[in-house]
Write a protein that holds these residues in place. Structure first.
Motif, PDB file in Angstrom:
ATOM      1  N   SER A  39       0.818  -1.216   0.000  1.00  0.00           N
ATOM      2  CA  SER A  39       0.000   0.000   0.000  1.00  0.00           C
ATOM      3  C   SER A  39       0.850   1.264   0.000  1.00  0.00           C
ATOM      4  O   SER A  39       0.581   2.207  -0.761  1.00  0.00           O
ATOM      5  CB  SER A  39      -0.954   0.002   1.198  1.00  0.00           C
ATOM      6  OG  SER A  39      -0.245  -0.079   2.423  1.00  0.00           O
ATOM      7  N   LEU A  53      -8.927   7.686  -0.829  1.00  0.00           N
ATOM      8  CA  LEU A  53      -7.932   7.991   0.200  1.00  0.00           C
ATOM      9  C   LEU A  53      -8.008   9.469   0.580  1.00  0.00           C
ATOM     10  O   LEU A  53      -7.945   9.824   1.763  1.00  0.00           O
ATOM     11  CB  LEU A  53      -6.532   7.640  -0.292  1.00  0.00           C
ATOM     12  CG  LEU A  53      -5.386   7.917   0.692  1.00  0.00           C
ATOM     13  CD1 LEU A  53      -5.557   7.106   1.973  1.00  0.00           C
ATOM     14  CD2 LEU A  53      -4.028   7.608   0.055  1.00  0.00           C
ATOM     15  N   LEU A 106      -2.992   4.398   5.559  1.00  0.00           N
ATOM     16  CA  LEU A 106      -2.583   3.126   4.959  1.00  0.00           C
ATOM     17  C   LEU A 106      -1.936   2.216   5.996  1.00  0.00           C
ATOM     18  O   LEU A 106      -2.133   0.990   5.964  1.00  0.00           O
ATOM     19  CB  LEU A 106      -1.622   3.388   3.803  1.00  0.00           C
ATOM     20  CG  LEU A 106      -2.179   4.244   2.662  1.00  0.00           C
ATOM     21  CD1 LEU A 106      -1.103   4.484   1.606  1.00  0.00           C
ATOM     22  CD2 LEU A 106      -3.412   3.601   2.048  1.00  0.00           C
ATOM     23  N   PHE A 154      -7.846   3.510   1.053  1.00  0.00           N
ATOM     24  CA  PHE A 154      -8.263   3.251   2.440  1.00  0.00           C
ATOM     25  C   PHE A 154      -9.788   3.220   2.467  1.00  0.00           C
ATOM     26  O   PHE A 154     -10.443   4.008   1.789  1.00  0.00           O
ATOM     27  CB  PHE A 154      -7.753   4.360   3.361  1.00  0.00           C
ATOM     28  CG  PHE A 154      -8.294   4.294   4.765  1.00  0.00           C
ATOM     29  CD1 PHE A 154      -7.596   3.613   5.771  1.00  0.00           C
ATOM     30  CD2 PHE A 154      -9.495   4.903   5.095  1.00  0.00           C
ATOM     31  CE1 PHE A 154      -8.090   3.554   7.058  1.00  0.00           C
ATOM     32  CE2 PHE A 154      -9.997   4.848   6.382  1.00  0.00           C
ATOM     33  CZ  PHE A 154      -9.294   4.166   7.368  1.00  0.00           C
TER      34      PHE A 154
END
Length: 466
Positions: A39, A53, A106, A154
């Protein structure tokens, strides 16, 4: 001392032991490192397919400063609780306050997915022994559903994965109250997960019906309460934060037929059940916990929900893994030799399937590539360009640059500023979607305003209002 109540017929005996064994935590630690490399490496390479995200960072950044969780990427002043009901993400705020930035999200997500390996492995070891238990735990951690979620930004469902795993571990151990208590936080993770909690409670009631009738009735009460709470979330709580009401009803508006895309839907169902359990999970009532998630996905008219991409299958992986453990425990007591042999070979088989996919078709295959560990020169150039934007500025941006800005600027989605005029515009125009002259495009977005090109780096252009 009173003896514990006997297990119901068909329920595998639980191996008890007072000693603690670090194996499940070792599995979780190894998986955490794998997820982190994947990630964070993807973030360093600026390989993003979504704005998610940035959206979650805006909400968590607001929580960290004790403000309403406004996510301007969804529209100026939009409250994320009017999009999805996920107050649980506020738990990330204290960590974010100390370590601000998208990488914090993350890291937290990687830790949550890895944490779920502890109850999965622990339950598998208790029922199947050390070798088979470790195999199941690693197979869960490398399962395609988890890997796809790690690869895709995320999401709040990262909290649901360990919660479900701990709840089902307690259920398998016949700790009814603990199973229900572990499941309760699901109502704060996402609006649909109240129905998943109800499914957990129904399975608890079924398993406890003969050994502990009081626990069974309590579980049915929890199931009813969870359904009522979920309905209130959809009809009252979310609309209270969104003037237009719940924005995803159109995904389930009844248009078309549930048979639309049936091939893709059945393929996804096959992926959920075959490489992860060899279909053996179908023999366990724990699989009922997967029904609400599969149900809303397959009823939806949005084909993104049907596929094996993105994060939608992550919550199913601990369910299938622990349903497999439960089914093996029952099948190995069968009077059918072939079923016993099949069940006892399944931990090795699902591990082999996970490893084979991991080495070929899944994100972990990138671990063998040198580029996974580096930062491309193009990213450095883009970051240097974006550094020209001062902290606190209002920026209109698209997917590529926004994750470098949400921790220090007010970021709006390109074309979604709804009358708010940004100080800067940063977009990836490598495909020329905004035309040969992005300043002309910016002028069309904001009539009467003038924007000047400040710089360009590998297709990303930066414009300033003048």
């Amino acid at each position: 001392m009173a003896r514990p109540a006997p297990a119901p017929a068909g329920t595998p005996a639980v191996k008890t032991g007072r000693g603690r064994w670090a194996g499940p935590w070792v599995v979780a630690g190894g998986l955490f490192l794998v997820y982190l490399v994947l990630s964070v490496g993807r973030f360093r390479r600026m390989e993003w397919a979504s704005w998610d995200l940035g959206i979650f960072e805006q909400a968590i950044r607001a929580y960290a400063h004790l403000q309403a969780p406004v996510t301007d990427l969804k529209g100026p002043g939009a409250n994320i609780l009017g999009d999805h009901f996920s107050p649980v993400i506020a738990l990330v705020a204290p960590v974010y306050r100390i370590f601000p930035g998208p990488v914090t999200l993350l890291v937290v997500q990687s830790a949550l997915f890895a944490l779920a390996a502890v109850p999965v492995t622990r339950a598998a070891v208790r029922f199947l022994g050390h070798a088979r238990g470790i195999a199941v735990g690693v197979a869960y951690g490398l399962s395609w559903g988890i890997q796809r979620a790690v690869e895709f930004d995320f999401h709040e469902i990262a909290f649901a994965v360990p919660v479900i795993a701990f709840a089902l571990e307690a259920l398998l151990a016949r700790r009814w109250r603990a199973a229900l208590l572990w499941g309760l936080p699901l109502v704060l993770v996402k609006e649909d997960l109240g129905f998943t909690l109800a499914a957990v409670a129904v399975v608890v009631a079924w398993r406890a019906r003969t050994a502990d009738r009081r626990a069974a009735w309590t579980a049915l009460g929890v199931a009813a309460g969870a359904v009522v709470f979920a309905v209130l979330v959809f009809t009252v709580f979310i609309p209270a934060f969104a003037t237009a009401g719940y924005g995803y009803w159109d995904k389930l508006d009844g248009s078309g037929s549930p048979l639309d895309g049936i091939g893709t839907k059945l393929t996804t169902l096959g992926w959920v059940l075959i490489p992860t359990s060899g279909l053996l999970a179908l023999r366990s009532p724990l699989l009922l916990v997967a029904v609400p998630t599969l149900g809303w996905r397959f009823l939806s008219g949005d084909d993104h929900y049907w596929s094996t991409d993105w994060h939608y299958s992550a919550v199913l992986m601990p369910v299938v893994a622990l349903a497999l453990v439960d089914a093996i425990g029952t099948a190995r007591r069968s009077d059918r030799p072939r079923l016993r042999a099949y069940a006892l070979q399944m931990p090795t088989a699902v591990l082999a399937a996970a490893l084979a996919l991991s080495a070929t078709a899944m994100p972990t295959a990138k671990l063998a590539e040198a580029r996974t560990y580096g930062k491309p020169a193009r990213v450095t150039a883009i970051e240097q360009l974006l550094d020209r934007i001062p902290d606190g500025a209002t920026v209109e941006a698209d997917t590529t640059p926004l994750t470098r800005l949400t921790s220090r600027c007010r970021v709006l989605w390109i074309g979604g500023s709804k009358g708010v005029v940004p100080d800067w515009i940063a977009i990836d125009n490598g495909s020329k979607w905004a035309g040969e002259d992005p300043a002309v495009y910016a002028g069309r977005l904001h009539p009467g305003e003038r924007f000047t090109l400040v710089g360009e780096a590998d297709g990303v252009v930066l414009l300033r209002r003048t």
